[in-house]
Design a protein around this motif. Sequence first.
Motif, PDB file in Angstrom:
ATOM      1  N   GLN A 130       0.190  12.885   7.582  1.00  0.00           N
ATOM      2  CA  GLN A 130       0.825  11.768   7.799  1.00  0.00           C
ATOM      3  C   GLN A 130       0.007  10.324   7.549  1.00  0.00           C
ATOM      4  O   GLN A 130       0.220   9.558   7.065  1.00  0.00           O
ATOM      5  N   ASP A 131      -1.453  10.576   8.095  1.00  0.00           N
ATOM      6  CA  ASP A 131      -2.164   9.436   7.812  1.00  0.00           C
ATOM      7  C   ASP A 131      -2.532   9.209   6.123  1.00  0.00           C
ATOM      8  O   ASP A 131      -2.454   8.154   5.772  1.00  0.00           O
ATOM      9  N   ARG A 132      -2.581  10.155   5.516  1.00  0.00           N
ATOM     10  CA  ARG A 132      -2.939  10.102   4.094  1.00  0.00           C
ATOM     11  C   ARG A 132      -1.749   9.598   3.562  1.00  0.00           C
ATOM     12  O   ARG A 132      -1.626   8.853   2.658  1.00  0.00           O
ATOM     13  N   ILE A 133      -0.277   9.995   4.084  1.00  0.00           N
ATOM     14  CA  ILE A 133       0.862   9.282   3.113  1.00  0.00           C
ATOM     15  C   ILE A 133       1.133   7.950   3.405  1.00  0.00           C
ATOM     16  O   ILE A 133       1.394   7.000   2.652  1.00  0.00           O
ATOM     17  N   ARG A 134       0.699   7.603   4.634  1.00  0.00           N
ATOM     18  CA  ARG A 134       0.687   5.988   5.144  1.00  0.00           C
ATOM     19  C   ARG A 134      -0.221   5.290   4.191  1.00  0.00           C
ATOM     20  O   ARG A 134       0.053   4.260   3.798  1.00  0.00           O
ATOM     21  N   ALA A 135      -1.452   5.975   4.112  1.00  0.00           N
ATOM     22  CA  ALA A 135      -2.492   5.004   3.472  1.00  0.00           C
ATOM     23  C   ALA A 135      -2.220   5.023   1.892  1.00  0.00           C
ATOM     24  O   ALA A 135      -2.550   3.924   1.217  1.00  0.00           O
ATOM     25  N   ARG A 136      -1.704   5.793   1.417  1.00  0.00           N
ATOM     26  CA  ARG A 136      -1.365   5.625  -0.136  1.00  0.00           C
ATOM     27  C   ARG A 136      -0.428   4.847  -0.498  1.00  0.00           C
ATOM     28  O   ARG A 136      -0.291   4.003  -1.676  1.00  0.00           O
ATOM     29  N   GLY A 137       0.569   4.406   0.514  1.00  0.00           N
ATOM     30  CA  GLY A 137       1.401   3.217   0.296  1.00  0.00           C
ATOM     31  C   GLY A 137       2.634   3.370  -0.771  1.00  0.00           C
ATOM     32  O   GLY A 137       3.129   2.256  -1.138  1.00  0.00           O
ATOM     33  N   LEU A 138       2.957   4.390  -1.111  1.00  0.00           N
ATOM     34  CA  LEU A 138       3.852   4.753  -2.028  1.00  0.00           C
ATOM     35  C   LEU A 138       5.461   4.516  -1.667  1.00  0.00           C
ATOM     36  O   LEU A 138       5.753   5.097  -0.676  1.00  0.00           O
ATOM     37  N   ALA A 139       6.133   3.559  -2.403  1.00  0.00           N
ATOM     38  CA  ALA A 139       7.674   3.341  -2.050  1.00  0.00           C
ATOM     39  C   ALA A 139       8.364   4.566  -1.939  1.00  0.00           C
ATOM     40  O   ALA A 139       9.199   4.927  -0.989  1.00  0.00           O
TER      41      ALA A 139
END
Length: 204
Positions: A130-139
């Motif tokens: 979850q942290d990685r997905i938030r950090a990458r910021g892809l729409a």
Amino acid sequence: MRAYFVIGPAGSGKSSVARLLAKLTGAAHLDKDTACTRLTEALLKAAGTDPDDRDGNAYYLSEVRELEYLTLLDLARDNLAVGRSVVLDAPFGSYFADPGFLTTAADRHGWPDRVEPVVVHVRVDEATAQDRIRARGLARDASKLADWPAFWAKSQANLCRWEGARRVEFDNSADGVTEETVRRALISGAVPPRTPSSPPPPPA
């Protein structure tokens, strides 16, 4: 030659592991996002749908997703045909339920008979993903984060049932998988190294 299928849920760090594996084996790194994203977004726009929506986009799921994987597997064929192993970097989740997928894909795309499939499963804990997905910021990840518990539960329940391949697992949780981790796996034989007929890896 070998076809390394690097699989795992969003946020697992598949691409990081795939790049390390390609670097250390000399295999071609084939990333579905790199190969297809621009064309996929254009198709979704042309159809009047949200180009950043995948999980909830009926047009993408019924018409476009299969084209992405057909393209990726054809690119793999072209590399394998000239004696180069490949690392396939894509979720493949919609194909997990089919035990014969690896054989069917190789036959359908005209892969050479001597290709050995290797499934490299990248695992990760929920919080790190979850942290990685938030950090990458892809729409295109917005729908995942909007209902994270449902997304994560679905990803964990979707078991890969493919038959006929060696399987390797890497834990890519908070500390991550390093180059040395992959190198040790290659040396130990947990991950099969390149064959003598494969091109040598690029200089470090």
